[in-house]
Design a protein around this motif. Structure first.
Motif, PDB file in Angstrom:
ATOM      1  N   ASN A   1       0.855  -1.178   0.000  1.00 37.86           N
ATOM      2  CA  ASN A   1       0.000   0.000   0.000  1.00 37.86           C
ATOM      3  C   ASN A   1       0.890   1.227   0.000  1.00 37.86           C
ATOM      4  O   ASN A   1       1.513   1.554   1.024  1.00 37.86           O
TER       5      ASN A   1
ATOM      6  N   THR B   1      -6.697   5.762   0.472  1.00 40.75           N
ATOM      7  CA  THR B   1      -8.111   5.442   0.706  1.00 40.75           C
ATOM      8  C   THR B   1      -8.245   3.939   0.957  1.00 40.75           C
ATOM      9  O   THR B   1      -7.287   3.180   0.809  1.00 40.75           O
ATOM     10  N   LYS B   2      -9.441   3.522   1.223  1.00 41.16           N
ATOM     11  CA  LYS B   2      -9.743   2.089   1.271  1.00 41.16           C
ATOM     12  C   LYS B   2      -9.515   1.464  -0.106  1.00 41.16           C
ATOM     13  O   LYS B   2      -9.412   2.182  -1.115  1.00 41.16           O
ATOM     14  N   SER B   3      -9.469   0.150  -0.131  1.00 41.30           N
ATOM     15  CA  SER B   3      -9.244  -0.568  -1.382  1.00 41.30           C
ATOM     16  C   SER B   3     -10.564  -1.190  -1.832  1.00 41.30           C
ATOM     17  O   SER B   3     -11.122  -2.048  -1.149  1.00 41.30           O
ATOM     18  N   ARG B   4     -11.074  -0.782  -2.976  1.00 37.68           N
ATOM     19  CA  ARG B   4     -12.352  -1.298  -3.457  1.00 37.68           C
ATOM     20  C   ARG B   4     -12.293  -1.755  -4.919  1.00 37.68           C
ATOM     21  O   ARG B   4     -12.917  -2.727  -5.318  1.00 37.68           O
TER      22      ARG B   4
ATOM     23  N   LYS C   1      -7.571 -10.383  -0.994  1.00 37.63           N
ATOM     24  CA  LYS C   1      -7.666  -9.084  -0.305  1.00 37.63           C
ATOM     25  C   LYS C   1      -6.568  -8.173  -0.842  1.00 37.63           C
ATOM     26  O   LYS C   1      -5.384  -8.464  -0.678  1.00 37.63           O
TER      27      LYS C   1
ATOM     28  N   LYS D   1      -4.310  -4.946  -0.877  1.00 43.80           N
ATOM     29  CA  LYS D   1      -3.844  -4.010   0.157  1.00 43.80           C
ATOM     30  C   LYS D   1      -3.759  -2.569  -0.372  1.00 43.80           C
ATOM     31  O   LYS D   1      -3.915  -1.608   0.387  1.00 43.80           O
TER      32      LYS D   1
ATOM     33  N   GLY E   1      -4.489   0.872  -1.492  1.00 43.50           N
ATOM     34  CA  GLY E   1      -5.616   1.806  -1.462  1.00 43.50           C
ATOM     35  C   GLY E   1      -5.898   2.304  -2.876  1.00 43.50           C
ATOM     36  O   GLY E   1      -4.981   2.482  -3.678  1.00 43.50           O
TER      37      GLY E   1
END
Ligand SMILES: NC(=O)c1ccc[n+]([C@@H]2O[C@H](COP(=O)([O-])OP(=O)(O)OC[C@H]3O[C@@H](n4cnc5c(N)ncnc54)[C@H](O)[C@@H]3O)[C@@H](O)[C@H]2O)c1
Length: 460
Positions: free
Chosen positions: A236, A268-271, A293, A295, A297
């Protein structure tokens, strides 16, 4: 001061402010007599990017492709085809695994190597090349570990072999016109710069193998999806700093009278990558990769401080639906430029106090044409058809011309180390909640006396 001057005075003043540069230009010309007529090149990594360099080298009379190393036999066959299509002699192949490039480096008929491999190999191969007295031109990315940046600098200093950082965006036509405007003092004293890598890479990070759509990455996938995507799983940070940072570092003379001192990064979050897998017709919620998953962002923002008190904001944005844009902004005490579309002269916005209508943006096209860089004017025809709107011609041209002339590279080992260092430092910063990190001075103080040399004239 510039409030009520007309446009002609403005340009005249700017030319005076830029006059200091022409002295250095003359001195560059004095030492620019060519020493070698042909550069004998070894290619390390002939995937998609290596092949685009190869095509440009094959167009040149002063470049000979002697050998190529790549464990992927299909990529090697594609590269050999480019050579035979150009009517040139086949290159000697090194395809026997990840370390066969070391046998290429043992040859005594190679002057320089172009390294276009997955990121984890760049510094290792550059160090091996310099130890073998081959001059490396290295493709872009960020370091895996900070120490490798020092290792590259130390090896270059120990062996006396120069390295070129092959950052093509530094040669983008609008970026170079803006560099010209900065040097002519149109923006006044620089205060703030922005850049980034804002590119929807979802179709690069996933495919179904060569020529096939899909949501695979790793061994089942083709080209960058085979290796690049894994970095989004385990890291990240600002993973691709140089396209945004290189051009602005040139504008502020980083490592040449100025230097990058500290950074701080947030993510930011990871989407985006998960969402792509789940929504893709060949993926879906039950696809094995839907469990991965990620990592990285989706948007990573890095703020950099400099010794001369400018600030730089870098954005890494590769997982979301969005049109491409590197998002440059160059702001000084007298005005600013905002880039909003990939290198077009007539896109973006510009404003100069005392010239533009107060508080009103202008289309930058006329300024871009007026301050078009002499290098672009000279080589415009040679650059036609070269990758990324022609800028790839210039980075390869600089590499070959500097090797021929045996002179310093405009983007050198200290730039490599400084720009590559952003990645591990940004990862550390994010892991520590945005904590500020010191950026090492890889020049060990030489930045204070080193003079700018990037594109001072129309030579390379
Ligand atoms: N400057 C730009 O505009 C630009 C554009 C695309 C890619 N790149 C960079 O170029 C580099 C290569 O990317 P790409 O798109 O060509 O990827 P790619 O996967 O298409 O090619 C990489 C090649 O390296 C080979 N390779 C792997 N390990 C090797 C080793 N140990 N020795 C020799 N060859 C090895 C692979 O087999 C593959 O053929 C990356 O750093 C990427 O970020 C830069």
């Amino acid at each position: 001061m510039l409030y009520h001057i007309n446009r002609r005075d403005f340009v005249k003043n700017s030319a005076i402010a830029g006059a200091g540069l022409s002295l250095s230009t003359d001195s560059i010309k004095a030492w620019s007599a060519a020493k070698k007529s042909t550069v004998r090149v070894g290619m390390i990594g002939v995937g998609l990017r290596g092949q685009s360099h190869l095509e440009l080298f094959l167009r040149r009379d002063d470049t000979e492709i002697v050998a190529m190393a790549d464990p992927d036999k299909e990529m090697m066959a594609d590269a050999q085809k480019l050579i035979s299509d150009a009517g040139k002699k086949a290159a000697v192949e090194f395809t026997n695994g990840d370390y066969d490039y070391r046998n290429l480096l043992k040859r005594d008929d190679i002057d320089a190597v172009l390294i276009a491999t997955p990121w984890q190999w760049h510094s290792i191969q550059a160090i091996d090349a310099m130890n073998a007295k081959k001059i490396p031109g290295v493709e872009v990315c960020g370091a895996i570990k900070l120490q490798e940046c020092w290792d590259v600098v130390n090896t270059s200093e120990k062996t006396g072999v120069r390295l070129m950082m092959m950052e093509n965006v530094c040669y983008r036509r609008d970026v170079m016109a803006v560099l010209n405007m900065v040097r002519k003092n149109l923006f006044g004293e620089l205060l703030h710069l922005q850049g980034g890598y804002e590119h929807d890479l979802r179709e690069v990070k996933f495919n179904g193998g060569r020529g096939k759509d899909g949501v695979e990455f790793g061994p089942k996938a083709f080209s960058e999806a085979r290796w690049r995507t894994q970095h989004s799983v385990t890291r990240n940070g600002e993973l691709y700093p140089t396209h945004g940072l290189g051009p602005v570092a040139n504008l502020i003379n980083a490592n040449r009278g100025n230097r990058l001192t500290r950074l701080s990064s947030v993510a930011t979050k990871s989407r985006g990558l998960h969402r792509y897998i789940v929504n893709h017709p060949l993926g879906g919620p039950n696809h094995p990769n839907a469990k991965v998953k990620f990592k990285l962002g989706d948007i990573v923002t890095t703020t950099i401080q400099t010794a001369n008190q400018e600030t730089i904001v870098l954005t890494h944005d590769t997982n979301s639906p969005r049109p491409y844009n590197l998002g440059f902004r160059v702001q000084g005490t007298n005005g600013l430029w905002i880039d909003n579309h990939a290198g077009e002269f007539n896109a973006g916005l510009i404003y100069f106090e005392g010239v533009s209508k107060p508080h009103t943006w202008e289309n930058p096209e006329n300024y871009m044409k007026e301050h078009d860089h002499p290098l672009w004017k000279r080589f415009e025809n040679d650059a036609k058809g070269a990758g990324h709107g022609g800028m790839d011609f210039f980075v390869d041209n600089a590499f070959i011309e500097c090797v021929k002339r045996d002179v310093d590279f405009p983007l050198d080992v200290y730039d490599y180390a400084t720009w590559y260092a952003i990645t591990p430092l940004s990862e550390k910063s994010i892991a520590e909640g945005g904590q500020v990190q010191d950026i090492p001075d890889f020049t060990r103080g030489k930045w204070k006396s080193r003079k700018p040399i990037f594109c001072l004239d129309d030579q390379y």
